[in-house]
Write a protein that holds these residues in place. Structure first.
Motif, PDB file in Angstrom:
ATOM      1  N   ALA A 101       0.821  -1.205   0.000  1.00  0.00           N
ATOM      2  CA  ALA A 101       0.000   0.000   0.000  1.00  0.00           C
ATOM      3  C   ALA A 101       0.857   1.258   0.000  1.00  0.00           C
ATOM      4  O   ALA A 101       0.422   2.314  -0.477  1.00  0.00           O
ATOM      5  CB  ALA A 101      -0.938  -0.005   1.207  1.00  0.00           C
ATOM      6  N   GLU A 102       2.072   1.175   0.519  1.00  0.00           N
ATOM      7  CA  GLU A 102       2.994   2.307   0.493  1.00  0.00           C
ATOM      8  C   GLU A 102       3.903   2.253  -0.736  1.00  0.00           C
ATOM      9  O   GLU A 102       4.329   3.299  -1.247  1.00  0.00           O
ATOM     10  CB  GLU A 102       3.851   2.305   1.761  1.00  0.00           C
ATOM     11  CG  GLU A 102       3.045   2.477   3.040  1.00  0.00           C
ATOM     12  CD  GLU A 102       3.928   2.365   4.286  1.00  0.00           C
ATOM     13  OE1 GLU A 102       5.129   2.042   4.117  1.00  0.00           O
ATOM     14  OE2 GLU A 102       3.425   2.583   5.390  1.00  0.00           O
ATOM     15  N   LEU A 103       4.181   1.033  -1.211  1.00  0.00           N
ATOM     16  CA  LEU A 103       5.085   0.881  -2.348  1.00  0.00           C
ATOM     17  C   LEU A 103       4.465   1.395  -3.642  1.00  0.00           C
ATOM     18  O   LEU A 103       5.131   2.089  -4.437  1.00  0.00           O
ATOM     19  CB  LEU A 103       5.465  -0.596  -2.495  1.00  0.00           C
ATOM     20  CG  LEU A 103       6.358  -0.947  -3.699  1.00  0.00           C
ATOM     21  CD1 LEU A 103       7.693  -0.227  -3.618  1.00  0.00           C
ATOM     22  CD2 LEU A 103       6.556  -2.455  -3.790  1.00  0.00           C
ATOM     23  N   LEU A 104       3.178   1.088  -3.893  1.00  0.00           N
ATOM     24  CA  LEU A 104       2.547   1.451  -5.170  1.00  0.00           C
ATOM     25  C   LEU A 104       2.510   2.960  -5.405  1.00  0.00           C
ATOM     26  O   LEU A 104       2.916   3.434  -6.476  1.00  0.00           O
ATOM     27  CB  LEU A 104       1.144   0.849  -5.243  1.00  0.00           C
ATOM     28  CG  LEU A 104       0.393   1.100  -6.556  1.00  0.00           C
ATOM     29  CD1 LEU A 104       1.172   0.545  -7.735  1.00  0.00           C
ATOM     30  CD2 LEU A 104      -1.016   0.502  -6.506  1.00  0.00           C
ATOM     31  N   PRO A 105       2.050   3.779  -4.432  1.00  0.00           N
ATOM     32  CA  PRO A 105       2.071   5.225  -4.687  1.00  0.00           C
ATOM     33  C   PRO A 105       3.474   5.766  -4.883  1.00  0.00           C
ATOM     34  O   PRO A 105       3.689   6.705  -5.658  1.00  0.00           O
ATOM     35  CB  PRO A 105       1.415   5.837  -3.445  1.00  0.00           C
ATOM     36  CG  PRO A 105       1.067   4.735  -2.538  1.00  0.00           C
ATOM     37  CD  PRO A 105       1.410   3.436  -3.173  1.00  0.00           C
ATOM     38  N   CYS A 106       4.463   5.157  -4.215  1.00  0.00           N
ATOM     39  CA  CYS A 106       5.847   5.589  -4.388  1.00  0.00           C
ATOM     40  C   CYS A 106       6.314   5.316  -5.811  1.00  0.00           C
ATOM     41  O   CYS A 106       6.958   6.167  -6.447  1.00  0.00           O
ATOM     42  CB  CYS A 106       6.741   4.877  -3.377  1.00  0.00           C
ATOM     43  SG  CYS A 106       8.494   5.285  -3.532  1.00  0.00           S
ATOM     44  N   LEU A 107       5.952   4.130  -6.349  1.00  0.00           N
ATOM     45  CA  LEU A 107       6.349   3.783  -7.712  1.00  0.00           C
ATOM     46  C   LEU A 107       5.681   4.700  -8.740  1.00  0.00           C
ATOM     47  O   LEU A 107       6.291   5.101  -9.737  1.00  0.00           O
ATOM     48  CB  LEU A 107       5.998   2.329  -8.011  1.00  0.00           C
ATOM     49  CG  LEU A 107       6.738   1.270  -7.180  1.00  0.00           C
ATOM     50  CD1 LEU A 107       6.253  -0.126  -7.539  1.00  0.00           C
ATOM     51  CD2 LEU A 107       8.246   1.381  -7.370  1.00  0.00           C
ATOM     52  N   LEU A 108       4.418   5.040  -8.509  1.00  0.00           N
ATOM     53  CA  LEU A 108       3.721   5.946  -9.424  1.00  0.00           C
ATOM     54  C   LEU A 108       4.351   7.329  -9.412  1.00  0.00           C
ATOM     55  O   LEU A 108       4.455   7.992 -10.453  1.00  0.00           O
ATOM     56  CB  LEU A 108       2.238   6.020  -9.052  1.00  0.00           C
ATOM     57  CG  LEU A 108       1.442   4.709  -9.173  1.00  0.00           C
ATOM     58  CD1 LEU A 108       0.008   4.904  -8.722  1.00  0.00           C
ATOM     59  CD2 LEU A 108       1.490   4.185 -10.601  1.00  0.00           C
ATOM     60  N   THR A 109       4.777   7.769  -8.244  1.00  0.00           N
ATOM     61  CA  THR A 109       5.447   9.066  -8.149  1.00  0.00           C
ATOM     62  C   THR A 109       6.765   9.053  -8.908  1.00  0.00           C
ATOM     63  O   THR A 109       7.157  10.061  -9.512  1.00  0.00           O
ATOM     64  CB  THR A 109       5.695   9.422  -6.676  1.00  0.00           C
ATOM     65  OG1 THR A 109       4.448   9.422  -5.970  1.00  0.00           O
ATOM     66  CG2 THR A 109       6.349  10.783  -6.543  1.00  0.00           C
ATOM     67  N   LEU A 110       7.450   7.917  -8.903  1.00  0.00           N
ATOM     68  CA  LEU A 110       8.729   7.784  -9.602  1.00  0.00           C
ATOM     69  C   LEU A 110       8.556   7.406 -11.073  1.00  0.00           C
ATOM     70  O   LEU A 110       9.546   7.087 -11.735  1.00  0.00           O
ATOM     71  CB  LEU A 110       9.587   6.717  -8.893  1.00  0.00           C
ATOM     72  CG  LEU A 110      10.008   7.065  -7.460  1.00  0.00           C
ATOM     73  CD1 LEU A 110      10.689   5.860  -6.802  1.00  0.00           C
ATOM     74  CD2 LEU A 110      10.940   8.264  -7.446  1.00  0.00           C
ATOM     75  N   ASN A 111       7.307   7.438 -11.567  1.00  0.00           N
ATOM     76  CA  ASN A 111       6.991   7.202 -12.986  1.00  0.00           C
ATOM     77  C   ASN A 111       7.253   5.760 -13.435  1.00  0.00           C
ATOM     78  O   ASN A 111       7.586   5.526 -14.597  1.00  0.00           O
ATOM     79  CB  ASN A 111       7.761   8.175 -13.893  1.00  0.00           C
ATOM     80  CG  ASN A 111       7.429   9.625 -13.588  1.00  0.00           C
ATOM     81  OD1 ASN A 111       6.269   9.983 -13.429  1.00  0.00           O
ATOM     82  ND2 ASN A 111       8.462  10.458 -13.490  1.00  0.00           N
TER      83      ASN A 111
END
Length: 298
Positions: A183-193
C-alpha cells in the motif's frame, strides 16, 4: 285616392323589375359559350407563348394514359427489378448475421513467473534471489521478450540492442523483523513514474508518461518475482530489486543515476535499506564501482 296611388306605385315597381330581369336574361343569352368558362381562362390562354408556357414558365397540363407509355422511355441506367427479386433480396439481407465484437479485458496473469522460478511455498531465505545470476536471467528476458510479447510490441520503433554484457542490480530490503508494505510501495512507484508491464513487473520508461524504451525495471525480490497491482493493498515483501542491462537505450550513466535515485527514494519512503547486487551495504565505493562498470561498456 290614396289607394289608387299605392296601386300605381306597386304596378310601376313590378314593371321596372320585369324590365331589368328581361335585360339581364337577354345579355346572358347573347354571350359566347367560351366566355362562360371564366375570364381567367382567356387571360391564361392569352399569356402563354408559342411553346405553351406562361410568363411564370409553367406549361400546360398534359394527361398521359398509363397504358400508352413506351417502355423505351425508361432510362437505361435504372435497373429493372421485379417485386419478387426485391422480396428475395430483402430476405437475404435480413438473414445476414450481425458481427458481434467482444471486448475482453486482459488481466495480468498471476501464474507468470520469472525465469527459473516456481510457485512452490519456500522458506523465506530460500525464496529470495540467492545470487545475481537469477536477476541477470530476468533482465535478459525483459530485453529479449518472448514471441507473444513481441507481437504486442512496436518493433519498428525500437532500436535493436546488442546482447546484454552486464547487469547493474540494486536491492531495497526491509529492516530486520519488518516487511515492505504494498500500500505504500505502489504510490511511491507511481510518483517515480514506474509503469506495470511485461513480465508482470514494473518498468521505468524514457517518457514519464510510461511510453518509450525501457531504461530499467523493478521486480519482487521474493519468488516468483512478480506483482499484482489489484492486490497491492494486501501485498507485503522482504524487498524489491532494481536492475538495468548494459548496453541500454539512451545514456547509461544517466539511466543509472535515475535508478539509484529511485532506489534511495523507495528506501526512504518505505523505511528500507539500500543494498548492492550481492545484498551488501551500499557504499560510496560501491557506487564508483558501478560507474566504472558502465564506462567499460561505453
Amino acid at each position: 285616392m290614396e289607394n289608387l296611388q299605392l296601386v300605381l306605385l306597386l304596378i310601376g315597381a313590378i314593371a321596372i323589375i320585369a324590365v331589368l330581369v328581361h335585360g339581364f336574361w337577354s345579355i346572358r343569352k347573347q354571350q359566347p359559350k367560351g366566355y362562360k368558362q371564366g375570364a381567367m381562362a382567356d387571360i391564361s390562354r392569352e399569356r402563354r407563348d408559342a411553346d405553351g408556357f406562361d410568363y411564370d414558365g409553367i406549361g400546360e397540363v398534359r394527361v398521359i394514359k398509363a397504358n400508352s407509355m413506351d417502355a423505351a422511355a425508361i432510362p437505361e441506367h435504372e435497373p429493372k427489378v421485379s417485386v419478387a427479386e426485391e422480396v428475395d433480396n430483402s430476405f437475404e439481407l435480413s438473414q445476414e448475421p450481425q458481427a458481434k465484437v467482444s471486448k475482453t479485458r486482459v488481466e495480468p496473469s498471476l501464474s507468470a513467473e520469472a525465469p527459473g522460478s516456481t510457485n512452490e511455498e519456500l522458506p523465506l531465505q530460500a525464496s529470495l534471489f540467492a545470487t545475481e545470476e537469477q536477476v541477470e536471467e530476468l533482465a535478459a528476458a525483459v530485453v529479449e521478450p518472448t514471441p507473444t510479447q513481441e507481437s504486442v510490441t512496436k518493433v519498428t520503433q525500437e532500436e535493436e540492442l546488442a546482447d546484454p554484457r552486464d547487469v547493474l542490480v540494486l536491492h531495497v530490503v526491509a529492516k530486520d523483523g519488518e516487511e515492505l508494505n504494498g500500500a505504500e510501495l505502489l504510490p511511491c512507484l507511481l510518483t517515480l513514474n514506474f509503469k506495470f508491464g511485461e513480465m508482470n513487473i514494473f518498468h521505468r520508461h524514457e517518457d514519464n508518461a510510461g511510453t518509450g524504451k525501457v531504461l530499467f525495471s523493478m521486480a519482487n525480490m521474493v519468488k516468483p518475482g512478480v506483482f499484482d497491482p489489484d492486490s497491492m493493498e494486501q501485498f507485503t515483501t522482504q524487498g524489491v530489486v532494481l536492475f538495468m542491462t548494459l548496453p541500454c537505450h539512451g545514456d547509461a550513466l544517466m539511466n543509472f543515476s535515475i535508478m539509484l535515485n529511485s532506489a534511495h527514494q523507495i528506501a526512504d519512503d518505505l523505511d528500507g535499506v539500500l543494498l548492492d547486487g550481492g545484498r551488501d551495504e551500499w557504499l560510496e565505493s560501491t557506487k564508483q564501482d558501478y560507474i566504472q562498470r558502465i564506462r567499460a561498456q561505453i
